[in-house]
Design a protein around this motif. Structure first.
Motif, PDB file in Angstrom:
ATOM      1  N   ASP A  35       1.119  -1.449   0.005  1.00 50.18           N
ATOM      2  CA  ASP A  35       0.334   0.045  -0.390  1.00 50.18           C
ATOM      3  C   ASP A  35       0.521   1.308  -0.546  1.00 50.18           C
ATOM      4  O   ASP A  35       1.241   1.633   1.668  1.00 50.18           O
ATOM      5  CB  ASP A  35      -0.557  -0.084   1.099  1.00 50.18           C
ATOM      6  N   ILE A  36       0.575   1.774  -0.553  1.00 51.41           N
ATOM      7  CA  ILE A  36       1.639   3.406  -1.312  1.00 51.41           C
ATOM      8  C   ILE A  36       0.955   4.705  -2.019  1.00 51.41           C
ATOM      9  O   ILE A  36       0.168   4.474  -2.522  1.00 51.41           O
ATOM     10  CB  ILE A  36       2.912   2.327  -2.424  1.00 51.41           C
ATOM     11  N   GLY A  38       0.014   8.194  -3.083  1.00 50.10           N
ATOM     12  CA  GLY A  38       0.556   8.721  -4.265  1.00 50.10           C
ATOM     13  C   GLY A  38       1.525   9.993  -3.997  1.00 50.10           C
ATOM     14  O   GLY A  38       1.754  10.007  -2.986  1.00 50.10           O
ATOM     15  N   ASP A  39       2.194   9.680  -5.504  1.00 51.12           N
ATOM     16  CA  ASP A  39       3.358  10.795  -5.843  1.00 51.12           C
ATOM     17  C   ASP A  39       4.658  10.457  -4.931  1.00 51.12           C
ATOM     18  O   ASP A  39       5.114  11.224  -3.736  1.00 51.12           O
ATOM     19  CB  ASP A  39       3.246  12.217  -5.262  1.00 51.12           C
ATOM     20  N   VAL A  68       5.685  -3.366 -12.005  1.00 56.05           N
ATOM     21  CA  VAL A  68       5.584  -2.802 -11.128  1.00 56.05           C
ATOM     22  C   VAL A  68       3.955  -2.475 -11.655  1.00 56.05           C
ATOM     23  O   VAL A  68       4.542  -1.502 -13.028  1.00 56.05           O
ATOM     24  CB  VAL A  68       6.321  -1.526 -10.691  1.00 56.05           C
ATOM     25  N   ASP A  70       0.663  -0.376 -10.816  1.00 58.80           N
ATOM     26  CA  ASP A  70      -0.171   0.287 -10.080  1.00 58.80           C
ATOM     27  C   ASP A  70      -1.604  -0.271  -9.712  1.00 58.80           C
ATOM     28  O   ASP A  70      -2.657  -1.292  -9.513  1.00 58.80           O
ATOM     29  CB  ASP A  70      -0.676   1.828 -10.835  1.00 58.80           C
ATOM     30  N   ILE A  76       3.745   0.175 -13.908  1.00 54.66           N
ATOM     31  CA  ILE A  76       4.496   1.960 -14.018  1.00 54.66           C
ATOM     32  C   ILE A  76       6.009   1.524 -14.469  1.00 54.66           C
ATOM     33  O   ILE A  76       6.359   2.280 -15.629  1.00 54.66           O
ATOM     34  CB  ILE A  76       4.781   2.218 -12.592  1.00 54.66           C
ATOM     35  N   THR A  90       8.370   5.671  -9.174  1.00 58.53           N
ATOM     36  CA  THR A  90       7.269   7.239  -7.901  1.00 58.53           C
ATOM     37  C   THR A  90       6.164   6.521  -8.402  1.00 58.53           C
ATOM     38  O   THR A  90       4.949   6.644  -9.706  1.00 58.53           O
ATOM     39  CB  THR A  90       7.243   8.422  -8.809  1.00 58.53           C
ATOM     40  N   SER A  91       4.903   6.171  -7.415  1.00 57.26           N
ATOM     41  CA  SER A  91       3.275   6.107  -7.879  1.00 57.26           C
ATOM     42  C   SER A  91       2.968   7.220  -8.343  1.00 57.26           C
ATOM     43  O   SER A  91       3.199   8.337  -7.708  1.00 57.26           O
ATOM     44  CB  SER A  91       3.428   5.597  -6.202  1.00 57.26           C
ATOM     45  N   HIS A  92       2.096   7.367  -9.142  1.00 58.27           N
ATOM     46  CA  HIS A  92       1.755   7.994  -8.634  1.00 58.27           C
ATOM     47  C   HIS A  92      -0.306   8.335  -8.698  1.00 58.27           C
ATOM     48  O   HIS A  92      -0.877   9.624  -8.591  1.00 58.27           O
ATOM     49  CB  HIS A  92       0.846   8.244 -11.287  1.00 58.27           C
ATOM     50  N   SER A  94      -2.572   6.595  -5.231  1.00 56.69           N
ATOM     51  CA  SER A  94      -2.530   5.929  -4.478  1.00 56.69           C
ATOM     52  C   SER A  94      -3.587   4.681  -3.475  1.00 56.69           C
ATOM     53  O   SER A  94      -4.461   4.668  -4.543  1.00 56.69           O
ATOM     54  CB  SER A  94      -2.967   6.515  -2.418  1.00 56.69           C
ATOM     55  N   HIS A  97      -0.160  -1.482  -4.767  1.00 53.15           N
ATOM     56  CA  HIS A  97       0.739  -1.641  -5.765  1.00 53.15           C
ATOM     57  C   HIS A  97       1.179  -3.150  -5.798  1.00 53.15           C
ATOM     58  O   HIS A  97       1.625  -3.693  -4.738  1.00 53.15           O
ATOM     59  CB  HIS A  97       1.896  -0.623  -5.581  1.00 53.15           C
TER      60      HIS A  97
END
Length: 214
Positions: A35-36, A38-39, A68, A70, A76, A90-92, A94, A97
Motif C-alpha cells: 500500500d503506497i 500517491g506521489d 510494477v 499501480d 508503471i 514513483t507512484s502516481h 494512492s 501496488h
C-alpha cells in the motif's frame, strides 16, 4: 572481482536491514503487495543467490525482470536486471501496488530443479537508506544525509496518514451505503410480511364466511 565484492556488500546490507527473502524457480513469477501513497518515490534493493547459499554461479543470462503495477493494474515500470541491483519508481496514485519479480534463469544458467533465493528490501522516500552511506561514517555528509532521510521519513509518515484517512473515508462511505441498503431491505421484508399476513387473514375470514361459521 568487483562484481563479487559488490554482490557480497549488497548481501550484507540486505541482511543488516532485516530485508525479506523468498525462493524463486525457473521462469517463476512472484508478486509482493504494497500500500503506497500517491506521489511517493519507492526504492528497492535485491540480490539473487542459490537457495543453499552457494553464490557461485556466473551466468550472464541470470537475473530478474521486475514489473510494477499501480492500483489500476497499469504497468508503471518493467525492466530486466542482473543478479543484484536497485530500482526506483514513483507512484502516481494512492492504493495497492504490485511488485512482481520473475526469474530469467533457465536450466542452462542454473542446475536443473534448483531454487533461487531472492533477498528483497523496499524503502519509501526521496532519501532512502543507501548502502554507500556507510562509507561516510563520522562525517558531516553522513549527518546531513541522516537529516535528509529523517525529513523524508516525516513526509512519508504524513502521506501515509493522509492515505489512511482517504481509505477510512472510502470505507465509511461504503459502510453508510451498505447500512442504507440493509435498512431498505428490512423495510421491504417487513412490508412483504405484513402484506402476506393481511392477505392470509382476509382469506381465512372469507373462508369462514363462506362456510357460515361466523
Amino acid at each position: 572481482m568487483n562484481l563479487r565484492i559488490i554482490g557480497l556488500w549488497m548481501l550484507c546490507y540486505l541482511a543488516l536491514t532485516a530485508a525479506m527473502y523468498f525462493d524463486l524457480g525457473e521462469q517463476e513469477e512472484k508478486c509482493l503487495i504494497e500500500d503506497i501513497p500517491g506521489d511517493m518515490l519507492v526504492t528497492g534493493y535485491f540480490l539473487m543467490e542459490h537457495w543453499d547459499g552457494k553464490n557461485n554461479f556466473n551466468s550472464p543470462h541470470l537475473g530478474l525482470t521486475i514489473t510494477v503495477r499501480d492500483p489500476n493494474h497499469d504497468i508503471i515500470m518493467k525492466k530486466r536486471y542482473g543478479k543484484f541491483g536497485k530500482f526506483t519508481f514513483t507512484s502516481h496514485a494512492s492504493g495497492t501496488h504490485w511488485l512482481c519479480m520473475q526469474s530469467n534463469s533457465t536450466k542452462f544458467s542454473v542446475f536443473a530443479d534448483a531454487r533461487l533465493r531472492i533477498h528483497f528490501d523496499v524503502q519509501m522516500g526521496e532519501h532512502s537508506i543507501d548502502p554507500s552511506a556507510e562509507r561516510h561514517k563520522h562525517t558531516v555528509q553522513n549527518i546531513e544525509y541522516s537529516l535528509e532521510h529523517l525529513r523524508d521519513q516525516i513526509i512519508y509518515i504524513t502521506r501515509q496518514q493522509d492515505f489512511q484517512r482517504e481509505r477510512e473515508e472510502t470505507f465509511r462511505q461504503i459502510s453508510e451505503e451498505t447500512n442504507g441498503k440493509v435498512l431498505w431491505w428490512a423495510v421491504v421484508q417487513t412490508s412483504i410480511l405484513l402484506s402476506v399476513g393481511f392477505w392470509q387473514i382476509k382469506r381465512l375470514k372469507d373462508f369462514l364466511i363462506a362456510k357460515k361459521l361466523v
